[in-house]
Scaffold this active site. Structure first.
Site, PDB file in Angstrom:
ATOM      1  N   THR A  17       0.859  -1.179   0.000  1.00 62.39           N
ATOM      2  CA  THR A  17       0.000   0.000   0.000  1.00 62.39           C
ATOM      3  C   THR A  17       0.897   1.231   0.000  1.00 62.39           C
ATOM      4  O   THR A  17       1.864   1.290   0.752  1.00 62.39           O
ATOM      5  CB  THR A  17      -0.887   0.031   1.254  1.00 62.39           C
ATOM      6  OG1 THR A  17      -1.664  -1.154   1.291  1.00 62.39           O
ATOM      7  CG2 THR A  17      -1.811   1.240   1.245  1.00 62.39           C
ATOM      8  N   ARG A  45     -13.518  -8.657  -1.424  1.00 62.35           N
ATOM      9  CA  ARG A  45     -12.979  -7.996  -0.228  1.00 62.35           C
ATOM     10  C   ARG A  45     -12.677  -6.529  -0.528  1.00 62.35           C
ATOM     11  O   ARG A  45     -12.129  -6.191  -1.563  1.00 62.35           O
ATOM     12  CB  ARG A  45     -11.685  -8.655   0.224  1.00 62.35           C
ATOM     13  CG  ARG A  45     -10.979  -7.895   1.356  1.00 62.35           C
ATOM     14  CD  ARG A  45      -9.570  -8.440   1.578  1.00 62.35           C
ATOM     15  NE  ARG A  45      -8.923  -7.811   2.716  1.00 62.35           N
ATOM     16  CZ  ARG A  45      -8.073  -6.787   2.604  1.00 62.35           C
ATOM     17  NH1 ARG A  45      -7.791  -6.276   1.425  1.00 62.35           N
ATOM     18  NH2 ARG A  45      -7.517  -6.271   3.677  1.00 62.35           N
ATOM     19  N   VAL A  46     -13.032  -5.662   0.411  1.00 61.57           N
ATOM     20  CA  VAL A  46     -12.661  -4.249   0.330  1.00 61.57           C
ATOM     21  C   VAL A  46     -11.743  -3.963   1.502  1.00 61.57           C
ATOM     22  O   VAL A  46     -12.116  -4.187   2.658  1.00 61.57           O
ATOM     23  CB  VAL A  46     -13.904  -3.339   0.383  1.00 61.57           C
ATOM     24  CG1 VAL A  46     -13.497  -1.868   0.366  1.00 61.57           C
ATOM     25  CG2 VAL A  46     -14.829  -3.657  -0.792  1.00 61.57           C
ATOM     26  N   GLY A  47     -10.544  -3.526   1.208  1.00 64.51           N
ATOM     27  CA  GLY A  47      -9.594  -3.183   2.257  1.00 64.51           C
ATOM     28  C   GLY A  47      -9.844  -1.776   2.777  1.00 64.51           C
ATOM     29  O   GLY A  47     -10.880  -1.147   2.505  1.00 64.51           O
ATOM     30  N   ASP A  48      -8.890  -1.266   3.515  1.00 62.57           N
ATOM     31  CA  ASP A  48      -9.045   0.063   4.106  1.00 62.57           C
ATOM     32  C   ASP A  48      -8.779   1.191   3.125  1.00 62.57           C
ATOM     33  O   ASP A  48      -9.342   2.282   3.266  1.00 62.57           O
ATOM     34  CB  ASP A  48      -8.119   0.216   5.317  1.00 62.57           C
ATOM     35  CG  ASP A  48      -6.653   0.009   4.952  1.00 62.57           C
ATOM     36  OD1 ASP A  48      -6.361  -0.923   4.178  1.00 62.57           O
ATOM     37  OD2 ASP A  48      -5.812   0.786   5.431  1.00 62.57           O
ATOM     38  N   THR A  68      -1.247   1.872   6.266  1.00 65.58           N
ATOM     39  CA  THR A  68      -0.900   0.688   5.502  1.00 65.58           C
ATOM     40  C   THR A  68      -0.975  -0.501   6.463  1.00 65.58           C
ATOM     41  O   THR A  68      -1.034  -0.321   7.673  1.00 65.58           O
ATOM     42  CB  THR A  68       0.481   0.796   4.846  1.00 65.58           C
ATOM     43  OG1 THR A  68       0.694  -0.333   4.010  1.00 65.58           O
ATOM     44  CG2 THR A  68       1.579   0.884   5.886  1.00 65.58           C
ATOM     45  N   GLY A  69      -1.019  -1.683   5.917  1.00 63.69           N
ATOM     46  CA  GLY A  69      -1.104  -2.868   6.761  1.00 63.69           C
ATOM     47  C   GLY A  69      -2.415  -3.602   6.555  1.00 63.69           C
ATOM     48  O   GLY A  69      -3.075  -3.434   5.525  1.00 63.69           O
ATOM     49  N   GLY A  71      -5.898  -4.224   6.332  1.00 60.30           N
ATOM     50  CA  GLY A  71      -7.019  -3.303   6.213  1.00 60.30           C
ATOM     51  C   GLY A  71      -8.123  -3.559   7.221  1.00 60.30           C
ATOM     52  O   GLY A  71      -8.742  -2.616   7.722  1.00 60.30           O
TER      53      GLY A  71
HETATM   54  N1  GLY Z   1      -4.055  -1.964   3.437  1.00 60.05           N
HETATM   55  C1  GLY Z   1      -4.445  -2.636   2.287  1.00 60.05           C
HETATM   56  C2  GLY Z   1      -5.489  -3.614   2.484  1.00 60.05           C
HETATM   57  O1  GLY Z   1      -5.657  -4.193   3.529  1.00 60.05           O
HETATM   58  O2  GLY Z   1      -6.215  -3.839   1.553  1.00 60.05           O
END
Ligand code: GLY
Length: 163
Positions: A17, A45-48, A68-69, A71
């Site tokens: 990220t 899936r939807v990340g952060d 980052t990391g 989500g």
């Molecule tokens: N930080 C990226 C994700 O988890 O999708």
């Protein structure tokens, strides 16, 4: 999918990220982020990163933050929005990032069973002060300003990968 086992894994090998926070000469903030998401993620899936308030948030009156990391851990705390809110209450960018990482740490008491769990935040306030903090070692970020030009900084962290 065959075993209905959902286990998104984030580590340094399988995702990346990238976020950017900018304060321009007129005092206006902007930010952006992009991600590959998590390896072996479930379809849909939807990340952060695409969620304003989770992976990225800014308020011109206060500052900006990005994550980052993993989500799921960032979404669970509305991480970037909370970092900005803590700066609104007077915390430095570093202290705001650290407090939200501590919150994520405390919400994942089983972190020893999640050796892949990593989260890092960067923050910039509207005075041009920056800070960062990560759950585990190895999170670094690039800075540019008129005074010192380009450089890399290593974020302080809560724990190593062996803790
Ligand atoms: N930080 C990226 C994700 O988890 O999708």
């Amino acid at each position: 999918m065959e075993k209905s086992k959902y286990a998104p894994v984030i580590n340094t090998e399988n995702h990346d990220t990238i976020s950017m926070l900018v304060l321009d000469k007129n005092g206006n903030l902007s930010g952006g982020c992009t991600t590959s998401g998590a390896a072996w993620k479930m379809h849909g899936r939807v990340g952060d990163s695409p969620i304003i308030g989770a992976g990225l948030f800014l308020d011109n009156e206060v500052g900006a933050a990005a994550a980052t990391g993993l989500g799921e851990a960032v979404i669970r705390t509305a991480g970037s929005a909370m970092v900005v809110e803590l700066m609104r209450q007077g915390k430095s960018p570093y202290d705001a990032c650290k407090e939200i990482v501590e919150r994520i740490f405390n919400k994942h008491k089983n972190h020893r069973d999640m050796p892949y769990l990593q989260v890092g935040f960067i923050a910039l306030n509207n005075k041009g002060e920056h800070g960062a903090y990560s759950l585990r070692a190895g999170f670094n970020f690039a800075i540019h300003d008129e005074k010192d030009g380009n450089r890399m900084e290593d974020a302080k962290f809560k724990m190593t990968w062996d803790d």
